[in-house]
Design a protein around this motif. Structure first.
Motif, short mmCIF file in Angstrom:
data_model
loop_
_atom_site.label_atom_id
_atom_site.label_comp_id
_atom_site.label_asym_id
_atom_site.label_seq_id
_atom_site.Cartn_x
_atom_site.Cartn_y
_atom_site.Cartn_z
N GLU A 341 33.13 57.23 -40.64
CA GLU A 341 34.65 56.20 -40.57
C GLU A 341 35.84 57.62 -40.90
O GLU A 341 36.69 58.26 -39.67
CB GLU A 341 34.94 55.85 -41.52
CG GLU A 341 34.28 54.27 -41.18
CD GLU A 341 34.73 52.54 -41.11
OE1 GLU A 341 34.12 51.91 -41.43
OE2 GLU A 341 36.24 53.14 -41.60
N PHE A 347 35.05 53.75 -36.18
CA PHE A 347 34.77 52.70 -36.83
C PHE A 347 34.20 51.54 -37.39
O PHE A 347 33.47 51.24 -36.52
CB PHE A 347 37.12 52.13 -36.48
CG PHE A 347 37.69 53.51 -37.68
CD1 PHE A 347 37.91 53.01 -38.37
CD2 PHE A 347 38.15 54.12 -36.47
CE1 PHE A 347 38.67 54.61 -39.34
CE2 PHE A 347 38.95 55.11 -36.73
CZ PHE A 347 39.01 55.08 -38.01
N SER A 349 34.52 49.37 -40.11
CA SER A 349 34.65 48.27 -40.88
C SER A 349 34.80 46.71 -40.85
O SER A 349 34.92 46.29 -41.15
CB SER A 349 35.73 48.79 -41.69
OG SER A 349 37.45 49.19 -40.54
#
Ligand code: TYD
Ligand code: MG
Length: 454
Positions: A341, A347, A349
């Motif tokens: 990240e 990404f 998350s």
């Protein structure tokens, strides 16, 4: 006066003795490991060492004759490799493993080859003579040099050994053995320790190589105190998933060879057969042209092994993203995701992330970071990274790929199995010979690595 018995509490983890019970062992700090045992005050002769009593003249090490020791071959090359090239005379070897994994099968199987020129004594405390015979028939063990006894009393076993003078001794499960002089029950810490040292004294004096089977406790460690692992010469673990037929024999301690060697077996209906090409086995059934898979190369001892890492990245259904790792360290996975990240700009998350290493292998080497990261990125972007790619390299917190060891043996294993693109750390490129028909790519960062592949 008859000897009095006293009660002591012994830690099953470290062997610490105390007259009082503790919830937490004061020596090793483990909880709930103190076990009550009755010990006869008449000191059993465990303290005596196996060395001869008479003093000898001290010799400088250079004067000691160093003829290379003659090793007995077991007939199973995988087992010989794990033992460092065969059985050393007088070696005491411990084999641990889950119930039903194949410890007794392995030991009975080697009797066929060993029995051709050696006298073997197989002591079983778990199975009857008939059961052993049935198993021997199934395994095709018909040696006239194999003598089987069902006995649990160590004094009697020692008498047998002195009478018969076997060339190899096998004790099937030390947990069933007991010494009369020790008051506690079979399988308890004191019994196991005393029986092992009693057997060791006899076999060291007569130079009889001996295998001792030992159960493992629920955490997978060899049951009984660590003391037992200290006194033997060699500790082997037989592991494997009960659901698959593959078994891995791993060496944890070896006074006569390197540790970390592994032997791979397959359990068939006629016993264990050797798997000489484990990489091929681990890669069989690999899907082609699918995203989320990458081939890793780990080194076990001196042996490179290829294994497939699979990653799956899917959008999170609930609030918190899930992370799961099988065959790979969970915390290391979190760390890699953070690096991807922050340093590479991918990404995760709001994504659930799963990692699985195929074939029940564990990738606990730092060199496995790169293939894991590539499998994750390939799944995230849904682009396959190619069936002909092998990758290895450690990922640093700055997103850099750091050098690893044994690069040449990893590359030669990959080439042997027909891989044509090998991603290695850039620093490892120095001094490396080029291989015909194979592209060796040095990479500096994770981002670099992924972008060269897609
Ligand atoms: P065993 O050697 O008795 O295990 P341990 O001594 O470690 O407890 O292994 C028994 C298992 O192996 C049992 O589940 C059946 C299987 N097996 C085979 O599949 N094929 C065989 O030829 C033999 C002898 C056992
Ligand atoms: Mg058994």
């Amino acid at each position: 006066m008859p000897p009095k018995n006293k009660t002591v509490y012994i830690c099953t983890n470290c062997g610490f003795e105390s007259p009082k019970w503790y919830g937490k062992c004061t020596s090793c700090g483990e909880w709930n490991t103190m076990q009550e045992e009755i010990v006869s005050v008449q000191k059993s002769n465990s303290a005596k060492s196996a060395a001869p009593r008479k003093t000898e003249k001290l010799l400088p090490v250079s004067y000691i004759s160093a003829e290379s020791e003659k090793r007995l071959k077991t007939g199973l090359r995988e087992l010989d490799r794990v033992l460092g090239g065969g059985i050393v005379p007088g070696a005491l070897m411990l084999i641990g493993g889950d119930p039903g994994i194949g410890k007794s099968t392995l030991l009975l199987q080697i009797c066929q080859h060993l029995g051709s020129s050696n006298k073997i004594m197989y002591v079983s405390g778990e199975e009857s003579l008939r059961q052993i015979k049935l198993r021997a028939n199934r395994l095709g063990v018909v040696s006239d040099n194999l003598f089987v006894v069902c006995e649990t009393d160590v004094d009697t076993i020692i008498q047998y050994v002195e009478q018969e003078d076997p060339d190899v001794l096998i004790i099937d499960s030390i947990q069933t053995m007991n010494l009369e002089a020790v008051a506690s029950a079979s399988g308890s810490v004191t019994q196991v320790r005393e029986c092992t040292s009693a057997i060791m004294r006899v076999i060291k004096a007569a130079e009889i190589p001996t295998f001792i089977v030992s159960h493992v406790n629920k955490d997978g460690a060899i049951a009984g105190p660590k003391v037992m692992e200290h006194i033997v010469d060699c500790v082997l673990y037989f592991e494997g998933d009960r659901n698959t037929s593959y078994r891995i024999l791993r060496c944890i301690k070896n006074r006569y060879g390197s540790t970390n060697e592994i032997g791979v077996f397959e359990m068939c209906d006629r016993g264990l057969s050797e798997v000489e090409n484990p990489s091929m086995m681990l890669l069989s059934g690999r899907p082609h042209n699918v995203s989320g898979t990458c081939v890793a190369c780990k080194v076990e001892g001196t042996r490179p092994l290829l294994a497939e890492v699979q990653g799956l990245v899917t959008p999170t259904g609930f609030g918190n993203p899930r992370r799961m790792a099988t065959g790979f360290d969970y915390n290391r996975l979190s760390l890699l995701l953070a690096v991807l990240e922050k340093r590479a700009g991918y990404f995760f998350s709001n994504m659930d992330t799963y990692i699985n290493v195929v074939g029940g292998l564990r990738l606990d080497e730092p060199a496995s970071d790169l293939p894991v990261a590539l499998a994750l990125l390939s799944s995230l972007k849904d682009v396959p990274i190619g069936d002909d790619v092998v990758a290895f390299g450690e990922i640093g917190l700055a997103g850099e790929i750091r050098s690893v060891s044994s690069v040449e043996s990893r590359i030669s294993e990959a080439v042997r199995l027909g891989f044509s693109r090998i991603l290695i750390p850039y620093q490892n490129l120095k001094g490396l010979k080029s291989v015909k028909g194979c592209e060796i790519i040095g990479v500096k960062t994770v981002r670099d690595a992924f972008e060269t592949l897609i």
